[in-house]
Design a protein around this motif. Sequence first.
Motif, PDB file in Angstrom:
ATOM      1  N   ALA A  53     -30.328  23.030  27.496  1.00  0.00           N
ATOM      2  CA  ALA A  53     -31.675  22.576  27.158  1.00  0.00           C
ATOM      3  C   ALA A  53     -32.348  23.412  26.082  1.00  0.00           C
ATOM      4  CB  ALA A  53     -32.550  22.568  28.420  1.00  0.00           C
ATOM      5  N   ASP A  54     -31.797  24.594  25.765  1.00  0.00           N
ATOM      6  CA  ASP A  54     -32.381  25.399  24.678  1.00  0.00           C
ATOM      7  C   ASP A  54     -31.711  25.099  23.339  1.00  0.00           C
ATOM      8  OD1 ASP A  54     -30.016  26.552  25.571  1.00  0.00           O
ATOM      9  OD2 ASP A  54     -30.630  28.594  25.123  1.00  0.00           O
ATOM     10  N   HIS A  55     -30.829  24.097  23.340  1.00  0.00           N
ATOM     11  CA  HIS A  55     -30.165  23.682  22.097  1.00  0.00           C
ATOM     12  C   HIS A  55     -30.409  22.208  21.784  1.00  0.00           C
ATOM     13  CE1 HIS A  55     -27.674  27.338  21.227  1.00  0.00           C
ATOM     14  NE2 HIS A  55     -28.011  27.573  22.475  1.00  0.00           N
ATOM     15  N   ILE A  56     -30.576  21.391  22.814  1.00  0.00           N
ATOM     16  CA  ILE A  56     -30.863  19.966  22.578  1.00  0.00           C
ATOM     17  C   ILE A  56     -32.287  19.626  22.982  1.00  0.00           C
ATOM     18  CG2 ILE A  56     -28.450  19.322  22.932  1.00  0.00           C
ATOM     19  CD1 ILE A  56     -29.403  18.077  25.648  1.00  0.00           C
ATOM     20  N   GLY A  57     -33.085  20.640  23.284  1.00  0.00           N
ATOM     21  CA  GLY A  57     -34.393  20.431  23.903  1.00  0.00           C
ATOM     22  C   GLY A  57     -35.287  19.409  23.238  1.00  0.00           C
ATOM     23  N   GLN A  58     -35.376  19.431  21.908  1.00  0.00           N
ATOM     24  CA  GLN A  58     -36.297  18.528  21.211  1.00  0.00           C
ATOM     25  C   GLN A  58     -35.581  17.364  20.530  1.00  0.00           C
ATOM     26  OE1 GLN A  58     -39.117  21.079  18.881  1.00  0.00           O
ATOM     27  NE2 GLN A  58     -38.490  22.627  20.370  1.00  0.00           N
ATOM     28  N   MET A  59     -34.321  17.155  20.890  1.00  0.00           N
ATOM     29  CA  MET A  59     -33.589  16.017  20.322  1.00  0.00           C
ATOM     30  C   MET A  59     -34.256  14.682  20.633  1.00  0.00           C
ATOM     31  SD  MET A  59     -29.465  16.767  20.383  1.00  0.00           S
ATOM     32  CE  MET A  59     -29.072  15.191  19.577  1.00  0.00           C
ATOM     33  N   PRO A  60     -34.737  14.465  21.863  1.00  0.00           N
ATOM     34  CA  PRO A  60     -35.411  13.183  22.120  1.00  0.00           C
ATOM     35  C   PRO A  60     -36.618  12.972  21.217  1.00  0.00           C
ATOM     36  CG  PRO A  60     -34.809  14.221  24.194  1.00  0.00           C
ATOM     37  CD  PRO A  60     -34.558  15.240  23.119  1.00  0.00           C
ATOM     38  N   LEU A  61     -37.417  14.016  21.001  1.00  0.00           N
ATOM     39  CA  LEU A  61     -38.580  13.903  20.116  1.00  0.00           C
ATOM     40  C   LEU A  61     -38.143  13.537  18.697  1.00  0.00           C
ATOM     41  CD1 LEU A  61     -40.693  17.038  21.146  1.00  0.00           C
ATOM     42  CD2 LEU A  61     -41.201  14.653  21.666  1.00  0.00           C
ATOM     43  N   ILE A  62     -37.095  14.203  18.234  1.00  0.00           N
ATOM     44  CA  ILE A  62     -36.618  14.006  16.866  1.00  0.00           C
ATOM     45  C   ILE A  62     -35.982  12.632  16.697  1.00  0.00           C
ATOM     46  CG2 ILE A  62     -34.976  14.850  15.144  1.00  0.00           C
ATOM     47  CD1 ILE A  62     -35.449  17.676  16.434  1.00  0.00           C
ATOM     48  N   LEU A  63     -35.140  12.244  17.645  1.00  0.00           N
ATOM     49  CA  LEU A  63     -34.483  10.939  17.564  1.00  0.00           C
ATOM     50  C   LEU A  63     -35.498   9.806  17.610  1.00  0.00           C
ATOM     51  CD1 LEU A  63     -31.448  11.586  19.943  1.00  0.00           C
ATOM     52  CD2 LEU A  63     -31.361  11.320  17.451  1.00  0.00           C
ATOM     53  N   ASP A  64     -36.590  10.022  18.320  1.00  0.00           N
ATOM     54  CA  ASP A  64     -37.619   9.002  18.448  1.00  0.00           C
ATOM     55  C   ASP A  64     -38.488   8.912  17.198  1.00  0.00           C
ATOM     56  OD1 ASP A  64     -38.960   6.998  20.084  1.00  0.00           O
ATOM     57  OD2 ASP A  64     -40.662   8.387  20.113  1.00  0.00           O
ATOM     58  N   ASP A  95     -28.932   9.251  11.133  1.00  0.00           N
ATOM     59  CA  ASP A  95     -27.757   8.406  10.895  1.00  0.00           C
ATOM     60  C   ASP A  95     -26.625   8.655  11.879  1.00  0.00           C
ATOM     61  OD1 ASP A  95     -29.089   7.326   8.757  1.00  0.00           O
ATOM     62  OD2 ASP A  95     -28.005   8.464   7.229  1.00  0.00           O
ATOM     63  N   GLU A  96     -26.386   9.932  12.208  1.00  0.00           N
ATOM     64  CA  GLU A  96     -25.199  10.270  13.008  1.00  0.00           C
ATOM     65  C   GLU A  96     -25.468  11.504  13.861  1.00  0.00           C
ATOM     66  OE1 GLU A  96     -20.362  10.972  12.289  1.00  0.00           O
ATOM     67  OE2 GLU A  96     -21.692  10.377  10.644  1.00  0.00           O
ATOM     68  N   VAL A  97     -24.892  11.530  15.060  1.00  0.00           N
ATOM     69  CA  VAL A  97     -25.031  12.663  15.983  1.00  0.00           C
ATOM     70  C   VAL A  97     -23.654  13.137  16.413  1.00  0.00           C
ATOM     71  CG1 VAL A  97     -25.827  13.407  18.264  1.00  0.00           C
ATOM     72  CG2 VAL A  97     -27.308  11.982  16.839  1.00  0.00           C
ATOM     73  N   TRP A  98     -23.447  14.463  16.346  1.00  0.00           N
ATOM     74  CA  TRP A  98     -22.226  15.069  16.871  1.00  0.00           C
ATOM     75  C   TRP A  98     -22.577  15.877  18.118  1.00  0.00           C
ATOM     76  CZ3 TRP A  98     -19.263  17.603  12.143  1.00  0.00           C
ATOM     77  CH2 TRP A  98     -18.868  16.582  11.253  1.00  0.00           C
ATOM     78  N   MET A  99     -21.782  15.705  19.183  1.00  0.00           N
ATOM     79  CA  MET A  99     -21.937  16.498  20.398  1.00  0.00           C
ATOM     80  C   MET A  99     -20.549  16.889  20.893  1.00  0.00           C
ATOM     81  SD  MET A  99     -25.113  14.490  22.294  1.00  0.00           S
ATOM     82  CE  MET A  99     -25.621  15.903  23.285  1.00  0.00           C
ATOM     83  N   THR A 159     -33.374  15.919  29.706  1.00  0.00           N
ATOM     84  CA  THR A 159     -33.311  16.043  28.250  1.00  0.00           C
ATOM     85  C   THR A 159     -32.016  15.441  27.728  1.00  0.00           C
ATOM     86  OG1 THR A 159     -34.643  18.069  28.292  1.00  0.00           O
ATOM     87  CG2 THR A 159     -33.323  17.673  26.329  1.00  0.00           C
ATOM     88  N   PHE A 160     -30.903  15.753  28.384  1.00  0.00           N
ATOM     89  CA  PHE A 160     -29.611  15.211  27.970  1.00  0.00           C
ATOM     90  C   PHE A 160     -29.584  13.698  28.150  1.00  0.00           C
ATOM     91  CE2 PHE A 160     -25.245  13.898  28.950  1.00  0.00           C
ATOM     92  CZ  PHE A 160     -24.571  14.367  27.833  1.00  0.00           C
ATOM     93  N   GLU A 161     -30.069  13.229  29.297  1.00  0.00           N
ATOM     94  CA  GLU A 161     -30.060  11.794  29.565  1.00  0.00           C
ATOM     95  C   GLU A 161     -30.917  11.044  28.549  1.00  0.00           C
ATOM     96  OE1 GLU A 161     -31.296  11.297  33.580  1.00  0.00           O
ATOM     97  OE2 GLU A 161     -29.522  12.279  34.436  1.00  0.00           O
ATOM     98  N   ASN A 162     -32.100  11.595  28.233  1.00  0.00           N
ATOM     99  CA  ASN A 162     -32.978  10.956  27.254  1.00  0.00           C
ATOM    100  C   ASN A 162     -32.328  10.924  25.870  1.00  0.00           C
ATOM    101  OD1 ASN A 162     -34.933  10.545  29.190  1.00  0.00           O
ATOM    102  ND2 ASN A 162     -36.094  12.380  28.673  1.00  0.00           N
ATOM    103  N   THR A 163     -31.617  12.011  25.540  1.00  0.00           N
ATOM    104  CA  THR A 163     -30.932  12.078  24.253  1.00  0.00           C
ATOM    105  C   THR A 163     -29.882  10.981  24.135  1.00  0.00           C
ATOM    106  OG1 THR A 163     -31.290  14.469  24.022  1.00  0.00           O
ATOM    107  CG2 THR A 163     -29.462  13.514  22.788  1.00  0.00           C
ATOM    108  N   ILE A 164     -29.041  10.864  25.139  1.00  0.00           N
ATOM    109  CA  ILE A 164     -27.976   9.852  25.116  1.00  0.00           C
ATOM    110  C   ILE A 164     -28.570   8.445  25.094  1.00  0.00           C
ATOM    111  CG2 ILE A 164     -26.034   8.890  26.392  1.00  0.00           C
ATOM    112  CD1 ILE A 164     -25.473  11.586  25.048  1.00  0.00           C
ATOM    113  N   GLU A 213     -29.832   3.431  22.295  1.00  0.00           N
ATOM    114  CA  GLU A 213     -30.900   2.471  22.004  1.00  0.00           C
ATOM    115  C   GLU A 213     -31.054   2.232  20.506  1.00  0.00           C
ATOM    116  OE1 GLU A 213     -35.732   2.719  22.083  1.00  0.00           O
ATOM    117  OE2 GLU A 213     -34.676   3.416  23.888  1.00  0.00           O
ATOM    118  N   LYS A 214     -30.942   3.295  19.721  1.00  0.00           N
ATOM    119  CA  LYS A 214     -31.130   3.185  18.276  1.00  0.00           C
ATOM    120  C   LYS A 214     -29.818   2.926  17.533  1.00  0.00           C
ATOM    121  CE  LYS A 214     -35.321   6.016  18.077  1.00  0.00           C
ATOM    122  NZ  LYS A 214     -36.154   5.069  17.306  1.00  0.00           N
ATOM    123  N   ASP A 215     -28.743   2.761  18.292  1.00  0.00           N
ATOM    124  CA  ASP A 215     -27.425   2.454  17.716  1.00  0.00           C
ATOM    125  C   ASP A 215     -27.027   3.486  16.661  1.00  0.00           C
ATOM    126  OD1 ASP A 215     -25.111   0.965  17.596  1.00  0.00           O
ATOM    127  OD2 ASP A 215     -25.847  -0.353  15.995  1.00  0.00           O
TER     128      ASP A 215
END
Length: 453
Positions: free
Chosen positions: A152-163, A168-172, A181-186, A191-193
Amino acid sequence: MLKRWLLPLVMIVLMLSGCGATLESSDSEGTNDAATEDLGTDVDQAGEDSDQAQNEVNNESSENEAATDTAVNDDITDTGETSTEDTNPIEASGNMTVHFIDVGQGDSILIETASGNVLVDAGNWNGRAVIDYLNRRGVTHLDLMIATHSDADHIGQMPLILDALTVDEVWMNGVESTSKTFENTINLIMEKDIVYYEPEVGDGIDFGDVAIDVLGPITKTNDANKDSIVTKVTHGTIDILLTGDAGIKEEATMINQFGTGLQSEILKLGHHGSNTSTSAAFLETVKPEAVIISASEKNSYGHPHEEVVARLIKAGVDVYQTSQHGDVVFQSDGQKLKLIEANDYPTTPVVTKDDSTNETKEDTTVAPPVQSPAPDAQADDTTNKQDVQSGACVDINTASKEELMTIIHIGEERADQLIKLRPFDSVDQLTRIKGIAAGRLKDIKTENKACVR
């Protein structure tokens, strides 16, 4: 019939041509508008509907183009403000700008090039430092987003950013987490394809003359930290190594695999300066001129650990700590690096003479038991589903030995190991303890007692 009005019409056109030679362009537009109005109300309405639909498309296209233009047109100054000039300094000079963002206890690195923007990690879940920084920079589009791992200290704000941004592309790395946080990110990626990819060693991507190559994990363990995506950013003769939370064993594997190929001018220190990373051998192999430690001031984990700091001092490298230097920004022209932003603070950390003797410790030394974390340094309270039931929770980072032994499969010996291996980012990391594999971890999670608060 046609011939009767054709000649007068030609004469009228010739007269208008002679008179209109001195008209302004706006008059021509007015004439065209008037001609259009003469077509009739029904045609006008159809045209308006069509124009409105086209305008919506054009507006969206313009916004996307503006986002891209803004992202690459930003000019870094000492104050970090965005340039208002129309020129594109990054593209014009072929520069690459790398921002190590001060996110507190976490990681986030923005890489700006003339051909695209890349964000590596997104800070902690309980802040907005990354999205706010991107907004200040005028970045509204990311060509690639790399999450080194799912903590969570590495993907913490990914949902905010993705929204909020176009990505274009995400690597994990493929290691899942039970955090919201992880569930919201995925969910947002789906959702945004957005293109999703789990890179392997040897994979890479180019943005003009900037190359990003994947160097780790070489061997996958299904442990979030150990399987951190390690990348090397290359711009001409300049290299920057980003290691996520990869540990000493992973460093040794990369040394064996790549040897001097790891050499880089800048090294983002593994695991926020923890002594579980940055072995003397790794530091000697990478030979960085400067290192970045991304951690909050007086964090509950004690990052950076004293023996690591002493090791850095011995190596004679410049040390930048986001807790002291704030946002640290470098610019590369492909031949040399220039520091263009950092708080005025000594780059040589201060340790006492007694502390410096820690350098002689084995590289496998683990962190001491962590004290109760301060509110701003706590992990995502949903990192594990067990955390929800706080009444029955035994926090593996703070519980006493006796409390730990109430957890299934945790006897006296494993409780001692657990205490030595603290801190843990999630219950899933209990597999670091000898004798606890996937089966026993499943039993522990089913019992619903162990947690990380």
